[in-house]
Design a protein around this motif. Structure first.
Motif, short mmCIF file in Angstrom:
data_model
loop_
_atom_site.label_atom_id
_atom_site.label_comp_id
_atom_site.label_asym_id
_atom_site.label_seq_id
_atom_site.Cartn_x
_atom_site.Cartn_y
_atom_site.Cartn_z
N THR A 143 0.99 -0.49 -0.03
CA THR A 143 0.27 -0.01 -0.24
C THR A 143 0.30 1.28 0.07
O THR A 143 2.37 1.23 -0.19
N TYR A 144 0.83 2.23 -0.56
CA TYR A 144 1.18 3.42 -0.07
C TYR A 144 0.22 4.41 -0.60
O TYR A 144 -1.62 4.52 0.02
N GLU A 145 0.84 5.73 0.54
CA GLU A 145 0.37 7.16 0.56
C GLU A 145 0.73 8.36 0.26
O GLU A 145 2.20 8.37 0.55
N TYR A 146 0.67 9.35 -0.36
CA TYR A 146 0.94 10.32 -1.08
C TYR A 146 0.58 11.33 -0.64
O TYR A 146 -0.62 11.77 -0.35
N ASN A 147 1.31 12.64 0.30
CA ASN A 147 1.01 13.60 0.28
C ASN A 147 2.59 14.74 -0.69
O ASN A 147 2.71 14.16 -1.26
N ARG A 148 1.99 15.95 -0.98
CA ARG A 148 2.51 16.94 -1.30
C ARG A 148 4.62 16.77 -1.07
O ARG A 148 5.05 17.32 -2.05
N SER A 149 4.61 16.07 0.44
CA SER A 149 6.04 15.87 0.08
C SER A 149 6.68 15.22 0.95
O SER A 149 7.23 14.60 0.87
N LYS A 150 5.62 14.13 1.20
CA LYS A 150 6.62 12.60 1.49
C LYS A 150 5.38 11.64 0.50
O LYS A 150 4.37 12.07 0.52
N LEU A 151 6.14 10.60 -0.01
CA LEU A 151 5.78 8.87 -0.57
C LEU A 151 6.36 8.25 0.50
O LEU A 151 7.04 8.14 0.92
N LEU A 152 4.61 7.21 1.08
CA LEU A 152 5.06 6.53 2.39
C LEU A 152 4.50 4.77 1.49
O LEU A 152 3.60 5.11 1.16
N ILE A 153 5.36 4.13 1.94
CA ILE A 153 5.20 2.91 1.09
C ILE A 153 5.49 1.81 2.17
O ILE A 153 6.43 1.76 3.07
#
Length: 186
Positions: A143-153
């Motif tokens: 799964t992943y989550e993205y916002n303007r400053s970071k991507l979490l995988i």
């Protein structure tokens, strides 16, 4: 009095047109899509590292265990999107290369969906799900989550027989870095 009003007007107008140079570069970077930002990231290297952490053994030439690898889904929309499909393919390639794993590409989306409440079955018939006969012991779920400053995988290696998470790897790609490449992987 008239001189003061003209001076005040000039200061107000000059404040509106003052250019500190910041606004030219910030929005172009801050509002890029995830696809555009991922073009600059060394994704293959990162997924090789993730595979190395998930492997029980590393052997590029041996015939490793069979694993099912699902597409990576966005935690906000619960769909893979292009970034999730790309990350899943990179994960499959890295598991094959680094671990010697034999990859099974599972099609579970017709039976399950991911929602805000977690996994939801789309069928009540166990026989319907079992007809595809996945006998592999491990499933790799990303799964992943993205916002303007970071991507979490987030990548989990799950024992399909016990539903226990055997290993989990988390990577953070920080796009707010001032380094020349524009990101840092943690």
């Amino acid at each position: 009095m008239k001189v003061a009003a003209i001076l005040l007007l000039l200061l107000t107008i000059s404040g509106c047109v003052y250019d500190n140079g910041f606004h030219d570069s910030y929005p172009a970077v801050a509002y890029q899509t995830l696809d555009a930002r991922l073009e600059r990231v060394a994704l293959k290297t990162m997924f090789d590292q993730i595979a190395g952490e998930l492997c029980t053994q590393t052997c590029a030439t041996c015939e490793g265990e069979k694993v099912v690898v699902t597409d990576f889904v966005d935690l906000r929309s619960f769909t893979p999107g292009q970034p999730g499909l790309t990350m899943a393919e990179l994960m499959r390639g890295s598991l094959s290369k680094v671990c010697g794993s034999r990859i099974i590409q599972g099609e579970f989306s017709k039976y399950f969906k991911l929602s805000g409440e977690g996994f939801v079955a789309l069928t009540r018939s166990a026989a319907e799900v079992n007809k595809d006969s996945y006998t592999e012991r491990h499933v790799i779920v990303g799964t992943y989550e993205y916002n303007r400053s970071k991507l979490l995988i987030f990548v989990k290696k799950i024992d399909a027989q016990t539903n226990q998470v055997n290993k989990m790897v988390t990577k953070e790609v920080d796009f707010s870095s001032t380094l020349p490449q524009g990101y840092v992987i943690r």
